[in-house]
Design a protein around this motif. Sequence first.
Motif, PDB file in Angstrom:
ATOM      1  N   ALA A  36       0.822  -1.278   0.113  1.00 10.24           N
ATOM      2  CA  ALA A  36      -0.064   0.006   0.115  1.00 10.24           C
ATOM      3  C   ALA A  36       0.769   1.229  -0.137  1.00 10.24           C
ATOM      4  N   TYR A  42      -0.291   6.323   1.165  1.00  9.53           N
ATOM      5  CA  TYR A  42      -1.079   5.300   1.961  1.00  9.53           C
ATOM      6  C   TYR A  42      -2.478   5.836   2.340  1.00  9.53           C
ATOM      7  N   LEU A  43      -3.335   5.580   1.385  1.00 11.92           N
ATOM      8  CA  LEU A  43      -4.722   6.150   1.268  1.00 11.92           C
ATOM      9  C   LEU A  43      -5.722   5.354   2.188  1.00 11.92           C
ATOM     10  N   GLN A  45      -8.539   4.266   1.439  1.00 11.32           N
ATOM     11  CA  GLN A  45      -9.084   2.878   0.699  1.00 11.32           C
ATOM     12  C   GLN A  45      -7.943   1.846   1.068  1.00 11.32           C
ATOM     13  N   GLU A  46      -6.848   2.128   1.034  1.00 15.43           N
ATOM     14  CA  GLU A  46      -5.863   0.911   1.063  1.00 15.43           C
ATOM     15  C   GLU A  46      -5.851   0.411   2.760  1.00 15.43           C
ATOM     16  N   SER A 111      -7.240  -1.354  -4.603  1.00 16.31           N
ATOM     17  CA  SER A 111      -8.076  -0.563  -3.918  1.00 16.31           C
ATOM     18  C   SER A 111      -8.224   0.915  -3.976  1.00 16.31           C
ATOM     19  N   ASP A 112      -6.954   1.794  -4.269  1.00 19.41           N
ATOM     20  CA  ASP A 112      -7.071   3.311  -4.244  1.00 19.41           C
ATOM     21  C   ASP A 112      -7.505   3.589  -6.061  1.00 19.41           C
TER      22      ASP A 112
END
Length: 151
Positions: A36, A42-43, A45-46, A111-112
């Motif tokens: 991630a 490092y968002l 969503q992650e 995921s992002d």
Amino acid sequence: MFQRILQLFSSVHGYRTPLPEADAKHALGALLVRVAQADHAYLFQEVEQIDRILAKRFGLNPLEAAKMRAGCERLSDEMPDTNELIAVLHDAIDLAEREATLLALWQVVFSDGQLHETEDELLALVQNTFGVAPEVCARLRSEALRSVQAR
């Protein structure tokens, strides 16, 4: 009074998540975190995807998964060599689990909504070390993309 407020903040700031043992479970979590963070972002969503994976994989509730992820973040920070994380997993899990791990890693990557070259390179390293056939890797990648898009 001002001194007491400063003490409160300094005690909170001084807290550190305990470093977990580098077993297969935590190595998986640390590798999910490392993937991630591979694109230097490092968002949310992650983070959310990592928590879902840890909860499902290890039968954890959301709070337990978040705590585990926090420990895995620390392990990822403290363990500079990605090859060590991959080696811990490779030696501890069978081929079916390695494939499930690759699927989880791809789910975090997608995921992002973006695929960065650094993430792709890291996944290629994991795939090669795990010894998973290229056609299986391609299937897992497609499956991960579909599962993330379905959300």
